[in-house]
Design a protein around this motif. Structure first.
Motif, PDB file in Angstrom:
ATOM      1  N   THR A  42     115.946   8.553  71.357  1.00 47.50           N
ATOM      2  CA  THR A  42     116.698   7.777  70.374  1.00 47.50           C
ATOM      3  C   THR A  42     115.757   7.260  69.287  1.00 47.50           C
ATOM      4  OG1 THR A  42     116.456   5.865  71.845  1.00 47.50           O
ATOM      5  CG2 THR A  42     118.525   7.106  71.988  1.00 47.50           C
ATOM      6  N   LEU A  43     116.308   6.559  68.319  1.00 46.43           N
ATOM      7  CA  LEU A  43     115.508   6.125  67.164  1.00 46.43           C
ATOM      8  C   LEU A  43     115.696   4.640  66.874  1.00 46.43           C
ATOM      9  CD1 LEU A  43     116.236   9.185  64.845  1.00 46.43           C
ATOM     10  CD2 LEU A  43     114.128   8.750  66.125  1.00 46.43           C
ATOM     11  N   PHE A  44     115.826   3.835  67.903  1.00 43.74           N
ATOM     12  CA  PHE A  44     116.063   2.415  67.694  1.00 43.74           C
ATOM     13  C   PHE A  44     114.887   1.723  66.997  1.00 43.74           C
ATOM     14  CE2 PHE A  44     118.785   3.315  71.446  1.00 43.74           C
ATOM     15  CZ  PHE A  44     120.000   2.981  70.872  1.00 43.74           C
ATOM     16  N   VAL A  45     113.659   2.050  67.397  1.00 47.05           N
ATOM     17  CA  VAL A  45     112.486   1.397  66.811  1.00 47.05           C
ATOM     18  C   VAL A  45     112.310   1.753  65.341  1.00 47.05           C
ATOM     19  CG1 VAL A  45     109.973   1.183  66.914  1.00 47.05           C
ATOM     20  CG2 VAL A  45     111.315   1.098  69.022  1.00 47.05           C
ATOM     21  N   PRO A  46     112.290   3.034  64.960  1.00 48.57           N
ATOM     22  CA  PRO A  46     112.132   3.344  63.526  1.00 48.57           C
ATOM     23  C   PRO A  46     113.279   2.834  62.667  1.00 48.57           C
ATOM     24  CG  PRO A  46     112.543   5.347  64.818  1.00 48.57           C
ATOM     25  CD  PRO A  46     112.261   4.265  65.779  1.00 48.57           C
ATOM     26  N   GLU A  47     114.487   2.757  63.221  1.00 46.82           N
ATOM     27  CA  GLU A  47     115.609   2.218  62.441  1.00 46.82           C
ATOM     28  C   GLU A  47     115.403   0.730  62.163  1.00 46.82           C
ATOM     29  OE1 GLU A  47     118.992   3.167  64.799  1.00 46.82           O
ATOM     30  OE2 GLU A  47     119.107   5.244  64.091  1.00 46.82           O
ATOM     31  N   LYS A  48     114.927  -0.006  63.153  1.00 50.14           N
ATOM     32  CA  LYS A  48     114.673  -1.438  62.954  1.00 50.14           C
ATOM     33  C   LYS A  48     113.526  -1.641  61.962  1.00 50.14           C
ATOM     34  CE  LYS A  48     113.804  -5.762  65.467  1.00 50.14           C
ATOM     35  NZ  LYS A  48     112.439  -6.153  65.177  1.00 50.14           N
ATOM     36  N   LEU A  49     112.477  -0.845  62.073  1.00 53.28           N
ATOM     37  CA  LEU A  49     111.355  -0.944  61.155  1.00 53.28           C
ATOM     38  C   LEU A  49     111.787  -0.650  59.722  1.00 53.28           C
ATOM     39  CD1 LEU A  49     108.362  -1.202  60.442  1.00 53.28           C
ATOM     40  CD2 LEU A  49     108.062   1.187  61.146  1.00 53.28           C
ATOM     41  N   ARG A  50     112.596   0.362  59.541  1.00 53.53           N
ATOM     42  CA  ARG A  50     113.058   0.718  58.193  1.00 53.53           C
ATOM     43  C   ARG A  50     113.853  -0.419  57.565  1.00 53.53           C
ATOM     44  NH1 ARG A  50     115.192   5.076  59.474  1.00 53.53           N
ATOM     45  NH2 ARG A  50     117.354   4.395  59.721  1.00 53.53           N
ATOM     46  N   GLU A  51     114.686  -1.081  58.356  1.00 52.07           N
ATOM     47  CA  GLU A  51     115.511  -2.166  57.831  1.00 52.07           C
ATOM     48  C   GLU A  51     114.683  -3.374  57.413  1.00 52.07           C
ATOM     49  OE1 GLU A  51     118.245  -2.986  60.934  1.00 52.07           O
ATOM     50  OE2 GLU A  51     119.391  -1.134  60.660  1.00 52.07           O
ATOM     51  N   HIS A  52     113.543  -3.587  58.084  1.00 52.20           N
ATOM     52  CA  HIS A  52     112.771  -4.814  57.844  1.00 52.20           C
ATOM     53  C   HIS A  52     111.373  -4.542  57.279  1.00 52.20           C
ATOM     54  CE1 HIS A  52     115.868  -7.150  59.842  1.00 52.20           C
ATOM     55  NE2 HIS A  52     115.822  -6.310  60.866  1.00 52.20           N
ATOM     56  N   ARG A  53     111.162  -3.362  56.743  1.00 52.17           N
ATOM     57  CA  ARG A  53     109.827  -2.993  56.267  1.00 52.17           C
ATOM     58  C   ARG A  53     109.284  -3.964  55.222  1.00 52.17           C
ATOM     59  NH1 ARG A  53     107.127   1.610  56.948  1.00 52.17           N
ATOM     60  NH2 ARG A  53     108.991   2.725  57.647  1.00 52.17           N
ATOM     61  N   ALA A  54     110.145  -4.546  54.430  1.00 51.87           N
ATOM     62  CA  ALA A  54     109.702  -5.450  53.371  1.00 51.87           C
ATOM     63  C   ALA A  54     109.023  -6.704  53.922  1.00 51.87           C
ATOM     64  CB  ALA A  54     110.893  -5.854  52.495  1.00 51.87           C
ATOM     65  N   ASN A  55     109.208  -6.981  55.206  1.00 50.02           N
ATOM     66  CA  ASN A  55     108.638  -8.185  55.809  1.00 50.02           C
ATOM     67  C   ASN A  55     107.283  -7.963  56.465  1.00 50.02           C
ATOM     68  OD1 ASN A  55     111.824  -8.434  56.088  1.00 50.02           O
ATOM     69  ND2 ASN A  55     110.992 -10.516  56.024  1.00 50.02           N
TER      70      ASN A  55
END
Length: 402
Positions: A42-55
């Motif tokens: 699955t891709l739960f980790v990269p999806e979360k990182l993509r959403e919050h990359r600006a932080n």
């Protein structure tokens, strides 16, 4: 009962083997989205990182959140896949850590508990915290009174607090795991842990339950190294025992083989109880673990499992404080480890007090390494060994040169 060891040290394979053999195995829900990515693709980790990359470069992580639906989905996927493979007369439980606050303590914990029940888990063991509200979090679930639910405690006081809150939903625990000071990973004691012993705490809990006329099975845990140790507790009234350390060095364990060899090589002096965990609990681990000396940048955007409701974490605070005051070279002196990133990068090497005895449970190979054991061998040694003896595995035949 094989204890629940994260991150993915208590693998599905280890739990399934315990169930096949007629015992009880745990899977751990520590960093479940990351484990599901690793095991199921699955891709739960990269999806979360993509959403919050600006932080990533910001100290303020208050907006870095898990999507609760994804947390639940990860748990359902992993538990469902495990339960579908279960064979044999045993059971599979999920070990659920309250200290995984995940930036939203109530909702993420509730999602994990309910999703495991949705997926058909046989039982839930509540760990790493008092879990005062955990029963109420899942009281409206249709399997709340069918699944087996238990709590890990290290004192009568903790058990009293839990039972008082559980009474509000009219649901007593189906079992109580009493964890002593020799356990691995996080401990329910202070740095004076050596002043306590499992047998005394176990007897205190048994006496309390008898006094209160509560018929709840009690399962001691922490330092039970031989079948004889287990029998002594069962003769004293235990319903079962929970063991873990000897299963860390089995083929089914998720610990990397190179780390299993470090466990075999460990001496008593190599094991320490420190305060490096951002949870605030003491933690037992090998001094040689790279996590003790190697500091890593926080990765809250991808992980963030120890973030509180305001996005703070003791490691995050220590990292930025030391870096700001003393420069990058002083980060190695930071007094915390990042459980999220260190667990992933170094497997964190937490261990039990009896880890230094593991070398006596196997054979040394000609190349100096130690023979990795099977879970079945260890399980059956607990069942059938006597007089505190430990059965060695069959000797691997050496190849005969032509």
């Amino acid at each position: 009962m094989i204890g629940g060891m994260g991150v993915n040290i208590s693998t599905a394979e280890l739990a399934l083997e315990a169930a096949r053999l007629g015992g009880l195995g745990h899977i751990s829900d520590a960093m479940m989205p990351a484990v599901t990515d690793q095991v199921l693709g699955t891709l739960f980790v990269p999806e979360k990182l993509r959403e919050h990359r600006a932080n990533v470069k910001r100290l303020d992580k208050s907006s870095v959140r898990f999507q609760v639906a994804r947390v639940a989905e990860a748990t359902r996927l992993y538990v469902t896949q495990t339960m579908e493979k279960k064979r044999g007369p045993g059971l599979i439980f999920l070990n659920c850590m309250e200290k995984l606050t995940m930036a939203n303590p109530k909702e993420t914990l509730q999602a994990r508990l309910k999703a495991a029940l949705d997926a058909g888990i046989d039982g839930l063991t509540l760990s790493a915290g008092l879990h005062l509200a955990s029963f109420s979090h899942m009281a409206d679930h249709p399997r709340f009174r069918q699944a087996l639910l238990g709590i890990i405690v290290s004192s009568v006081r903790a058990l009293k607090l839990f039972l008082a809150r559980a009474a509000r939903v009219q649901r007593a625990p189906d079992y109580v795991v009493v964890e002593g000071p020799l356990a691995g990973g996080h401990l329910g004691f202070g740095l004076d842990w050596h002043r306590f012993d499992l047998k005394t705490i176990f007897q205190d809990v048994m006496h309390f339950l008898k006094k209160e006329r509560l018929s709840i099975p009690v399962i001691p845990s922490g330092g039970i190294f031989t079948g004889t140790d287990a029998v002594e507790f069962m003769e004293a009234g235990a319903t079962a025992v929970q063991v873990a350390t000897r299963f860390t060095v089995t083929r089914e364990s998720g610990l990397p083989d190179v780390v299993k060899q470090r466990y075999f090589q460990a001496t008593p002096e190599d094991i320490e109880v420190n305060m490096l965990s951002p949870t605030g609990y003491p933690m037992r681990m090998l001094k040689t673990c790279p996590a003790v000396s190697q500091r890593v940048p926080p990765a809250c955007e991808a992980y963030g499992y120890l973030s509180d409701g305001s996005g703070r974490c003791a490691y995050l605070d220590a990292y930025y404080q030391v870096g700001h005051n003393s420069g990058a070279e002083k980060l190695k002196k930071s007094q915390k480890v990042c459980l999220c990133t260190h667990m992933r990068r170094y497997q964190c090497w937490t261990c039990g007090h009896t880890t230094s005895q593991l070398k006596d449970t196997t054979r040394k190979n000609p190349d100096g390494t130690y023979q990795i054991l099977s879970a079945q061998h260890v399980f059956q040694d607990y069942q059938f060994s006597t007089d505190h003896q430990v059965a060695l595995p069959k000797e691997v035949p050496r190849s005969i040169p032509r």
